[in-house]
Design a protein around this motif. Structure first.
Motif, mmCIF file in Angstrom:
data_model
loop_
_atom_site.group_PDB
_atom_site.id
_atom_site.type_symbol
_atom_site.label_atom_id
_atom_site.label_comp_id
_atom_site.label_asym_id
_atom_site.label_seq_id
_atom_site.Cartn_x
_atom_site.Cartn_y
_atom_site.Cartn_z
ATOM 1 N N CYS A 68 32.988 -27.192 33.346
ATOM 2 C CA CYS A 68 33.284 -28.666 33.206
ATOM 3 C C CYS A 68 34.824 -28.732 34.125
ATOM 4 C CB CYS A 68 33.774 -28.904 31.837
ATOM 5 S SG CYS A 68 32.327 -28.997 31.051
ATOM 6 N N ALA A 95 32.057 -33.025 29.973
ATOM 7 C CA ALA A 95 31.426 -32.632 28.784
ATOM 8 C C ALA A 95 30.733 -33.667 28.106
ATOM 9 C CB ALA A 95 32.276 -31.892 27.981
ATOM 10 N N ILE A 133 27.485 -34.317 30.036
ATOM 11 C CA ILE A 133 26.546 -33.406 29.202
ATOM 12 C C ILE A 133 25.934 -33.509 27.915
ATOM 13 C CG2 ILE A 133 26.164 -30.874 28.821
ATOM 14 C CD1 ILE A 133 28.566 -30.365 31.130
ATOM 15 N N SER A 134 26.924 -33.904 26.868
ATOM 16 C CA SER A 134 26.288 -34.237 25.741
ATOM 17 C C SER A 134 25.519 -35.471 25.864
ATOM 18 C CB SER A 134 27.628 -34.773 24.931
ATOM 19 O OG SER A 134 28.849 -33.910 24.639
ATOM 20 N N VAL A 168 22.064 -33.929 26.446
ATOM 21 C CA VAL A 168 21.591 -32.927 25.391
ATOM 22 C C VAL A 168 20.934 -33.847 24.624
ATOM 23 C CG1 VAL A 168 21.962 -31.354 23.991
ATOM 24 C CG2 VAL A 168 22.959 -31.114 26.095
ATOM 25 N N ILE A 174 34.071 -30.210 21.459
ATOM 26 C CA ILE A 174 33.184 -29.243 20.972
ATOM 27 C C ILE A 174 32.381 -29.917 19.710
ATOM 28 C CG2 ILE A 174 33.069 -27.143 19.538
ATOM 29 C CD1 ILE A 174 35.616 -26.073 21.156
ATOM 30 N N LEU A 219 29.720 -31.913 21.559
ATOM 31 C CA LEU A 219 28.506 -31.175 21.867
ATOM 32 C C LEU A 219 27.485 -30.775 20.735
ATOM 33 C CD1 LEU A 219 30.529 -29.017 24.580
ATOM 34 C CD2 LEU A 219 28.717 -30.479 24.914
ATOM 35 N N ALA A 254 25.688 -33.474 19.842
ATOM 36 C CA ALA A 254 24.614 -33.749 20.595
ATOM 37 C C ALA A 254 23.305 -32.736 20.551
ATOM 38 C CB ALA A 254 25.072 -33.473 21.955
#
Length: 103
Positions: free
Chosen positions: A16, A32, A35-36, A39, A88, A91, A94
């Motif tokens: 990241c 991030a 990406i979340s 996912v 965090i 994530l 997700a």
């Protein structure tokens, strides 16, 4: 496509920081978050990510006459811990959504 062409699993680890954040440690959360979203929508192509994180955000020079700030990087600029925690948590949320969807 390159991984598939070599017969390898089509999964990657995403950094990241550095190029993906335009070398701006404050933008790692945006990377991030993207990406979340992937996912949470069921993607399994990302198996992990790396964040540059430390207690205090930014970076400092380590000179002989420098009063260093405890918990701040002397190498790459990092996200602060306070900025890292929600990343965090996002994530983790997700992954929970993906699991509930059965993906």
């Amino acid at each position: 496509r390159q991984l598939a062409a070599k017969g390898l699993p089509e999964r990657v680890l995403v950094d990241c920081s550095h190029g993906n954040s335009g070398r701006d440690h404050r933008r790692q959360g945006e990377v991030a978050a993207d990406i979340s979203r992937q996912v949470a929508s069921g993607s399994r192509r990302v198996f992990g990510l790396m964040l540059e994180s430390f207690l205090v955000g930014g970076r400092q020079d380590n000179g002989s006459n420098t009063n260093l700030t405890y918990g701040q990087s002397i190498t790459d600029a990092c996200m602060s811990w306070d900025d890292t925690v929600p990343v965090i948590e996002g994530l983790a949320d997700a992954v929970t959504k993906r699991r509930r969807a059965g993906s």
